[in-house]
Design an enzyme around this catalytic site. Sequence first.
Site, PDB file in Angstrom:
ATOM      1  CB  SER A 152      -3.048   0.884   5.422  1.00  0.00           C
ATOM      2  OG  SER A 152      -2.063   0.880   6.416  1.00  0.00           O
ATOM      3  CG  ASP A 222       2.217  -4.852   4.125  1.00  0.00           C
ATOM      4  OD1 ASP A 222       2.998  -4.004   4.595  1.00  0.00           O
ATOM      5  OD2 ASP A 222       0.998  -4.637   3.980  1.00  0.00           O
ATOM      6  CG  HIS A 255       1.671  -1.036   3.369  1.00  0.00           C
ATOM      7  ND1 HIS A 255       0.800  -1.876   4.017  1.00  0.00           N
ATOM      8  CD2 HIS A 255       1.297   0.224   3.727  1.00  0.00           C
ATOM      9  CE1 HIS A 255      -0.060  -1.167   4.728  1.00  0.00           C
ATOM     10  NE2 HIS A 255       0.220   0.113   4.570  1.00  0.00           N
TER      11      HIS A 255
END
Length: 279
Positions: A152, A222, A255
């Site tokens: 991320s 995601d 995610h």
Amino acid sequence: MKCICNVCSSQVATVAGCISVITNMSFSGPSIGTGGRAARRAFEFGRTYVVKPKGKHQATIVWLHGLGDNGSSWSQLLETLPLPNIKWICPTSPAQPLTLFGGFPTTAWFDVSDLSEDAHQDEEGMDASAAHVLSLLSTEPPNIKLGVGGFSMGAATALYSASCFTHGKFGNGNAYPTHLDGVVGLSGWLPCAKDLSKKIEGEEAANRASSLPILLCHGKADDVVRFRFGEKSAQKLSSTGFKNLTFKAYDSLGHYTIPEEMDEVCSWLTSKLELEGKL
């Protein structure tokens, strides 16, 4: 799988940064000191966790966590990977006010308002984090392969470090003296994308860009860092001259990470860093 702050439950204790869905927010600008000049921020990095190699030490990788997380959670996951020749260094970012959260403080490698190319880019924060990565790698033996990776926002910081390496300097003009042998980014994005082509000007920078191995992985499901940001980042890097780039898409991945993705990371690192895989 539903993501919980910092850690998602799965077969491999997968890890995610605690970040809500990203929306467009205005940037309030840097703090102003005397004389109308922007005041320099102080960056206090947290605890660093180290996973020692279980076999012959051939590579060291600094791995950067996601927003709201810390180095501990990823160090626990990385320790389980079948990569006995890698030393993992997992630092913790500074806690700082985040524009995306209306100024609420959280662990973050740099400030962010949104992920569009036209958004404010916190180059000062990215420089500080990339310099921290550099300092962690600077004491490694000369015969060891060096890399940086992350998840991320950690992936975004890893890609910023890659751009500094190819350019030969940080955004503030200071030299970037360390060689990178590989970069991995999971569920991330490319910051400062509009300025990337300027950093690859010149034969030396172009050669570094074309030869640097990069692995990017992103899930199509995601809902935090949308798949289009990962895909556009890969396209931007490829079109700018990063020819040794691999982009992997996962249809149902959100995610977080999954065993299939981590298997890809292991295979890619073993190949690109020419690891023996022996204890």
